[in-house]
Design a protein around this motif. Structure first.
Motif, mmCIF file in Angstrom:
data_model
loop_
_atom_site.group_PDB
_atom_site.id
_atom_site.type_symbol
_atom_site.label_atom_id
_atom_site.label_comp_id
_atom_site.label_asym_id
_atom_site.label_seq_id
_atom_site.Cartn_x
_atom_site.Cartn_y
_atom_site.Cartn_z
ATOM 1 N N GLY A 377 19.074 42.690 17.873
ATOM 2 C CA GLY A 377 19.396 43.931 18.489
ATOM 3 C C GLY A 377 19.978 44.998 17.070
ATOM 4 O O GLY A 377 20.155 44.041 15.932
ATOM 5 N N LYS A 418 24.880 52.229 27.514
ATOM 6 C CA LYS A 418 24.552 51.256 27.972
ATOM 7 C C LYS A 418 23.834 49.860 27.388
ATOM 8 O O LYS A 418 24.094 49.059 26.751
ATOM 9 C CB LYS A 418 24.407 50.949 29.620
ATOM 10 C CG LYS A 418 24.596 51.337 30.507
ATOM 11 C CD LYS A 418 24.081 51.117 32.181
ATOM 12 C CE LYS A 418 22.755 52.241 32.519
ATOM 13 N NZ LYS A 418 22.852 53.146 32.092
ATOM 14 N N GLU A 419 22.460 50.460 26.585
ATOM 15 C CA GLU A 419 21.778 49.879 25.586
ATOM 16 C C GLU A 419 23.007 48.844 24.592
ATOM 17 O O GLU A 419 22.407 48.057 23.851
ATOM 18 C CB GLU A 419 20.291 50.066 25.666
ATOM 19 C CG GLU A 419 19.868 49.259 24.918
ATOM 20 C CD GLU A 419 18.098 49.557 24.703
ATOM 21 O OE1 GLU A 419 17.612 48.973 23.812
ATOM 22 O OE2 GLU A 419 17.750 50.850 25.671
ATOM 23 N N ALA A 422 24.994 46.415 24.982
ATOM 24 C CA ALA A 422 23.705 45.479 24.788
ATOM 25 C C ALA A 422 23.568 44.721 23.912
ATOM 26 O O ALA A 422 23.663 43.503 23.190
ATOM 27 C CB ALA A 422 22.702 46.102 25.893
ATOM 28 N N HIS A 423 23.303 45.166 22.975
ATOM 29 C CA HIS A 423 22.572 44.901 21.359
ATOM 30 C C HIS A 423 24.085 44.717 20.893
ATOM 31 O O HIS A 423 24.092 43.313 20.379
ATOM 32 C CB HIS A 423 21.846 46.123 20.699
ATOM 33 C CG HIS A 423 20.883 46.769 20.874
ATOM 34 N ND1 HIS A 423 19.791 46.902 20.537
ATOM 35 C CD2 HIS A 423 20.491 47.491 22.527
ATOM 36 C CE1 HIS A 423 18.438 46.621 20.425
ATOM 37 N NE2 HIS A 423 18.933 47.241 21.641
ATOM 38 N N LYS A 438 14.174 43.097 25.779
ATOM 39 C CA LYS A 438 14.456 43.933 26.776
ATOM 40 C C LYS A 438 13.296 44.142 27.095
ATOM 41 O O LYS A 438 12.313 44.050 27.218
ATOM 42 C CB LYS A 438 14.784 45.387 25.204
ATOM 43 C CG LYS A 438 15.784 45.024 24.383
ATOM 44 C CD LYS A 438 16.149 46.481 23.255
ATOM 45 C CE LYS A 438 14.531 45.995 22.316
ATOM 46 N NZ LYS A 438 15.531 44.692 21.435
ATOM 47 N N ASN A 440 12.895 46.886 31.062
ATOM 48 C CA ASN A 440 13.246 47.689 31.671
ATOM 49 C C ASN A 440 12.320 47.701 33.175
ATOM 50 O O ASN A 440 11.300 47.502 33.395
ATOM 51 C CB ASN A 440 12.523 49.341 30.982
ATOM 52 C CG ASN A 440 13.016 50.592 31.661
ATOM 53 O OD1 ASN A 440 13.598 50.671 33.332
ATOM 54 N ND2 ASN A 440 13.476 51.211 31.474
ATOM 55 N N PHE A 482 18.246 41.333 27.889
ATOM 56 C CA PHE A 482 18.268 42.646 27.878
ATOM 57 C C PHE A 482 17.905 43.909 29.723
ATOM 58 O O PHE A 482 16.645 44.412 29.455
ATOM 59 C CB PHE A 482 18.921 44.028 27.030
ATOM 60 C CG PHE A 482 19.426 44.908 27.353
ATOM 61 C CD1 PHE A 482 20.463 44.503 28.670
ATOM 62 C CD2 PHE A 482 18.834 46.135 27.191
ATOM 63 C CE1 PHE A 482 21.222 46.078 29.028
ATOM 64 C CE2 PHE A 482 18.897 47.218 27.306
ATOM 65 C CZ PHE A 482 20.210 48.090 28.555
ATOM 66 N N ASP A 484 17.136 45.795 31.802
ATOM 67 C CA ASP A 484 17.701 47.277 32.577
ATOM 68 C C ASP A 484 17.380 47.929 33.392
ATOM 69 O O ASP A 484 16.327 46.621 33.949
ATOM 70 C CB ASP A 484 16.956 48.235 30.723
ATOM 71 C CG ASP A 484 17.981 49.539 30.853
ATOM 72 O OD1 ASP A 484 18.804 49.834 31.769
ATOM 73 O OD2 ASP A 484 17.943 50.556 30.004
#
Length: 695
Positions: A377, A418-419, A422-423, A438, A440, A482, A484
């Motif tokens: 991250g 939001k990201e 997460a990181h 990650k 999407n 992650f 997304d």
């Protein structure tokens, strides 16, 4: 092999209440000869075949139910049963069809007698081929006869030694092929004849002849023979061994390290010249002497006696501390001696190497950290800007959540960060040194998302990469993934993701074996998942699995007190990307920013500030004129003061007076005046130009 390896999983089942006429239609429609009869719980209770239907048709009884004519005595198999067990005398051979059932007597497959016969035939043929391959691989010649003396086997070595072809030998009497084999005598007497010499053409062979007994009766005989002229090859091998010994001695001599070899009693058998030179002795003169007479403080004789290795020990030899290793020599499970090696002739050499290794270790740690920065991250909780009560509480919860391995669901509008969370969660967890992958889910086409997440095996589809490709979950093994925009995932993919979360394993597209993965899932969405569940667009069980720890990030309009701090932080980032340096936001512009509703949240704030900086000339502060019209529309004018002057005018006059006083104090020196005001020199010149001041 087991039953599951050859069973046909295409099983047709019907209930016992089925009318025979309907069963016949099912047989015809599916082109089958029989079906399994199961009760309401799916348990096997019988078998019906075309034979039953034919008999019923002959008796005009096709209006009866299946249970009236079906066979109830059915011999079933378990899929775990070994096929070799079925070869034993068993009533399994009394049936033509064998249903395969699970532990609860539910059908899972079917095997026909034809399948068993085919398997046994193929196995027998394979065993025969393997036996022939083994015999052909044997160096010695082999001849086998039956009880009548007919040759049944003649291997390749026998062909080479006799000059005859197996095709012309097998099936003939052994005496007609080789009159002096002695196999007829072995068949008659039933006694073996070992180590017999006989002439075979121009060479002499050594042969062993033995009867083959089956149920205490002579079923045949076998002769194994070898050309004894091959003994010369053995002698040549001995010469090769001598040469190898000489080579090994030369190799020992070429080693820089000190090497000594002792026998079981500790007497020196060999020492290389390097060790002799180190001791100041001729290595040949010490051979035969006890090691304690030659080497100071040695323990070679102890290692040879106990068989216990001593690795990297410090030994004082000739007033120097050496690092030595002593290893026992073991042959056929018995210790026959020991070999000693001086790894470092002086402890100083070891310390120098240790320093070098320490340097290399530091370099390794540096590169590992750099790799972590690339794969892991980018942001931490320090990267999340906000001092409002909501953000402080949210970061506290997120820090606690990061310490575990539970799934985290990050909710919030688009642009809220939001990201970043997460990181930050990944970097604050025990998976810090693992990858953060990650995905999407909304950006990947639906037909590619499965292979993107779970990977695929070679040949899974047209154009699949040779060797297959690992998916994102495999790449994230040991770290975090992650996901997304999880709310944009289809129901089919939601079901597969749920299985991964429950079983902790994935299965590649086109693969047959599950792959265990150790991955922490962090999901995010800006959609109302609970509303989607009510509409049937999102699986409720997946939602509960994802919603173990939920973080609801507030929109910017609910934490406007963070706007000044966010603006300052974002401007520092923007200034590094643009040629124009802006010191901050003017009070008038900040008032407008604070009044705006921010539907795009922090991302919109960053875009507006970046737009303002790119459209500015030489101004030091962002003013209302630099902001887009949509913000100024919502701005409400403030009451003017008693003199009718706006706040901006009052602040402008105050700023002018401060500049004049600073210039007077600095004696007209603009650089010193800027220092007095605590602003950058370029900003000071911008203010002079703004107010039309010329000094």
């Amino acid at each position: 092999m087991r039953v599951s390896d050859i069973m046909n999983t295409r099983v047709f089942t019907i209930p016992p209440t089925t009318i025979l006429q309907e069963a016949a239609a099912i047989f015809d429609r599916n082109r089958i000869d029989g079906a399994l009869v199961v009760d309401g719980s799916g348990h096997l209770i019988g078998l019906i075949t075309k034979s039953h239907l034919i008999k019923a048709q002959a008796k005009n009884q096709m209006d009866q139910q299946v249970d009236a004519v079906m066979t109830t005595s059915v011999f079933t198999l378990r899929d775990t049963v070994s096929l070799s067990e079925l070869q034993r005398p068993n009533r399994v051979f009394s049936y033509s069809v064998f249903p395969v059932v699970d532990s609860e007597n539910r059908p899972i497959g079917i095997i026909s007698r034809t399948d068993l016969v085919k398997y046994l035939s193929e196995k027998s043929l394979r065993l025969a081929e393997e036996m022939q391959a083994v015999l052909n691989a044997i160096y010695n010649g082999v001849i086998v006869t039956d009880a009548e003396g007919i040759v049944t086997m003649f291997n390749r070595a026998a062909e080479n030694l006799t000059g005859q072809n197996a095709v012309n030998v097998i099936g003939r009497l052994v005496d007609d092929v080789m009159p002096n084999t002695g196999l007829r005598r072995v068949l008659e007497l039933g006694a073996p004849e070992l180590n017999q010499k006989q002439n075979l053409g121009n060479c002499q062979i050594l042969t062993n002849r033995s009867p083959i007994l089956k149920n205490n009766k002579i079923a045949g005989a076998v002769a194994i023979f070898q050309d004894i002229t091959q003994l010369s090859a053995v002698a040549a091998e001995l010469e090769e061994v001598k040469s190898l010994k000489s080579t090994l001695e030369s190799a020992l001599e070429s080693f820089f390290e000190n090497i000594v070899i002792v026998d079981k009693k500790g007497y020196i058998k060999m020492m290389n010249s390097s060790y002799g030179d180190y001791l100041g002795l001729d290595q040949h003169d010490v051979v035969g002497k006890h090691v304690t007479e030659v080497i100071d403080n040695t323990r070679m004789h102890i290692v040879a006696a106990t068989g216990k290795a001593e690795v990297a020990e410090v030994q004082r030899i000739r007033d120097k501390d050496c690092v030595v290793t002593r290893i026992p020599i073991i042959k056929d499970g018995e210790v026959i001696g020991a070999v000693g090696k001086s790894l470092f002739k002086d402890l100083k050499d070891l310390k120098a190497m240790a320093r070098q290794m320490n340097t290399l270790q530091h370099q390794l740690e540096y590169y590992k950290e750099e790799l972590r920065k690339v794969q892991g991250g980018k942001f931490t909780f320090d990267s999340i800007v906000g001092k409002s009560e909501k953000m402080e509480w949210l970061k506290t919860v997120a820090v606690k959540a990061a310490k575990g391995n539970s799934t985290v669901l990050v909710l919030g509008e688009s642009g809220t960060g939001k990201e970043l969370f997460a990181h930050a969660i990944h970097n604050a967890s025990g998976r810090l040194h693992g990858p953060l992958i990650k995905v999407n889910c909304a950006a990947v086409p639906e037909n590619l998302l499965e292979s993107e997440l779970f990977g695929y095996d070679e040949g899974a589809f047209t154009g699949a990469r040779r060797g297959g490709k690992p998916g994102k979950f495999e790449l994230a093994n040991g770290g975090s993934i992650f996901l997304d925009e999880i709310g944009d995932m289809t129901l089919a993919m939601q079901a597969k993701l749920l299985r991964v979360l429950q079983e902790k394993e994935i299965e590649r597209v086109g693969g047959t074996k599950p792959v265990k993965v150790d991955v922490r899932v962090i999901a995010a969405t800006n959609r109302d998942l609970e509303g989607m569940i009510e509409r049937g667009d999102f699986r409720q069980d997946l939602y509960y699995r994802l919603n173990i720890i939920s973080l609801q990030i507030p929109p910017l309009r609910e934490r406007k007190e963070d706007i000044p701090l966010l603006s300052s932080t974002l401007l520092k980032k923007i200034n590094n990307q643009t040629p124009h340096w802006v010191e901050g936001v003017s009070p008038e512009a900040m008032e407008i920013l604070m009044e705006y509703s921010w539907p795009g949240n922090v991302r919109e704030l960053e875009n507006i500030l970046e737009r303002a900086v790119n459209l500015m000339d030489e101004e030091a502060l962002i003013t209302p004129d630099n902001l887009p019209p949509v913000l100024k529309k919502q701005h409400k004018n403030k009451d003017v003061d008693e003199g009718g002057k706006h706040l901006a005018g009052i602040m402008g006059d105050t700023e002018k007076q401060a500049i004049y006083r600073a210039l007077e104090a600095a004696g007209g020196n603009k650089s010193k005046a800027a220092q007095i005001l605590g602003i950058h020199r370029s900003g000071f010149y911008q203010k002079l130009k703004k107010y039309g001041l010329s000094v």
